[in-house]
Design an enzyme around this catalytic site. Structure first.
Site, mmCIF file in Angstrom:
data_model
loop_
_atom_site.group_PDB
_atom_site.id
_atom_site.type_symbol
_atom_site.label_atom_id
_atom_site.label_comp_id
_atom_site.label_asym_id
_atom_site.label_seq_id
_atom_site.Cartn_x
_atom_site.Cartn_y
_atom_site.Cartn_z
ATOM 1 C CG ASP A 110 -1.896 1.138 1.262
ATOM 2 O OD1 ASP A 110 -1.723 2.088 0.418
ATOM 3 O OD2 ASP A 110 -2.799 0.883 1.934
ATOM 4 C CE1 TYR A 162 -5.696 11.619 -5.332
ATOM 5 C CE2 TYR A 162 -5.602 10.000 -3.697
ATOM 6 C CZ TYR A 162 -6.231 11.074 -4.255
ATOM 7 O OH TYR A 162 -7.542 11.657 -4.043
ATOM 8 C CE1 TYR A 165 -1.254 12.588 -10.727
ATOM 9 C CE2 TYR A 165 -0.993 14.118 -12.529
ATOM 10 C CZ TYR A 165 -0.714 12.789 -12.126
ATOM 11 O OH TYR A 165 -0.120 11.884 -12.881
#
Length: 283
Positions: A31, A56, A120
């Protein structure tokens, strides 16, 4: 054996087809919100090379979840780089055109000043800086406008809208190079293998499809290749506001990548044809 972070994303899916003997780590095995798990996974596996195809990537959601995106995109890749440096093995880390502010019309070079417009982009830049600082046999591959037959992407969105509409409005003043995920996967494998022999090829590179186009022209080509009679009306990005600001200029200069690895910018129209063929087989 290569180790790949990511299992179901667009590039990871293509890597699974290219590397049947590689080990792929999804969230269950590593993870990225727990960066130390990435370090431990690499040391435990002791692979010949690592490709980080996990990130992500929810650009708009990152505006409200920058802390989480920062861990996944910024902190986790640094732990990967540290483990790879300890084992003296290559790391290929995928990054993005969003690290630039998108100003002007000239293609961005790897050494140009970065100035991300959104969360981002900021979190991806943190990862770039960290990986670069660690050093070792690491290569950062910035790419743009990824599409494939898997997951969510612009091609599949246009096809879905085209099923029920005969006219669409699409942004026409953002320009970039659509890039097929399969081409990115091939590039990553080439880089990893080259870095094993030539550690001096470590660094930051750009890789995107050619020619550069607007989102509207990309959409027109999608409908042209599928034979759908959908009219695409170009609109300014200001007419389609999003939580995260996108760069207007996503053109990237890929000459240093071609010089280092012998791979030219791929023809995205040919990649699109392959993706559409794959999608047709699954419907």
């Amino acid at each position: 054996m290569m180790l790949v972070f990511g299992k179901t994303g667009q590039v990871a899916t293509e890597l699974r087809a290219l590397l049947p003997n590689a080990r792929f780590l999804g969230r269950e095995q590593a993870d990225l919100t727990e960066p130390k798990a990435c370090f431990d996974a690499i040391l435990a596996a002791r692979p010949e090379a690592v490709i980080n195809a996990a990130a992500y990537t929810a650009v708009d959601y990152a505006e409200e979840n920058e802390a989480t995106a920062d861990v996944v995109n910024g902190v986790a890749p640094v732990q990967m780089a540290k483990a790879c440096a300890e084992l003296d093995i290559p790391l290929v880390h995928i990054s993005t055109d969003y690290v630039f502010d998108g100003s002007g019309v000239v293609p961005f070079k790897p050494g140009d000043i970065t100035a991300p417009l959104c969360a981002y982009g900021r979190t991806k830049l943190v990862g770039e800086h960290g990986v670069t600082e660690v050093g070792g046999r690491s290569a950062i591959l910035r790419t743009s406008w990824v599409f494939s037959a898997h997951g969510g992407n612009f091609v599949k969105t246009m096809l879905r809208y085209g099923e029920t509409r005969d006219k669409l409005t699409v942004v026409a003043d953002q320009i970039g190079g659509p890039t097929a995920a399969c081409d990115i996967a091939k590039a990553c494998v080439t880089i990893a293998r080259k870095l094993k022999v030539y550690p001096d090829k470590a660094g930051i590179y750009h890789f995107s499809g050619a020619p550069d186009v607007s989102w509207a022209d990309f959409a027109r080509e999608i409908f042209a290749q599928t034979g759908k009679k959908v009219v695409v009306e170009g609109i300014p990005a200001t007419s389609y506001p999003t939580p995260a600001a996108r760069p207007y200029n996503s053109r990237m200069d890929c000459t240093s990548f071609e010089a280092a690895f012998g791979i030219r910018r791929p023809d995205w129209k040919a990649g699109l044809a392959d993706v559409l063929s794959d999608l047709e087989k699954t419907t």
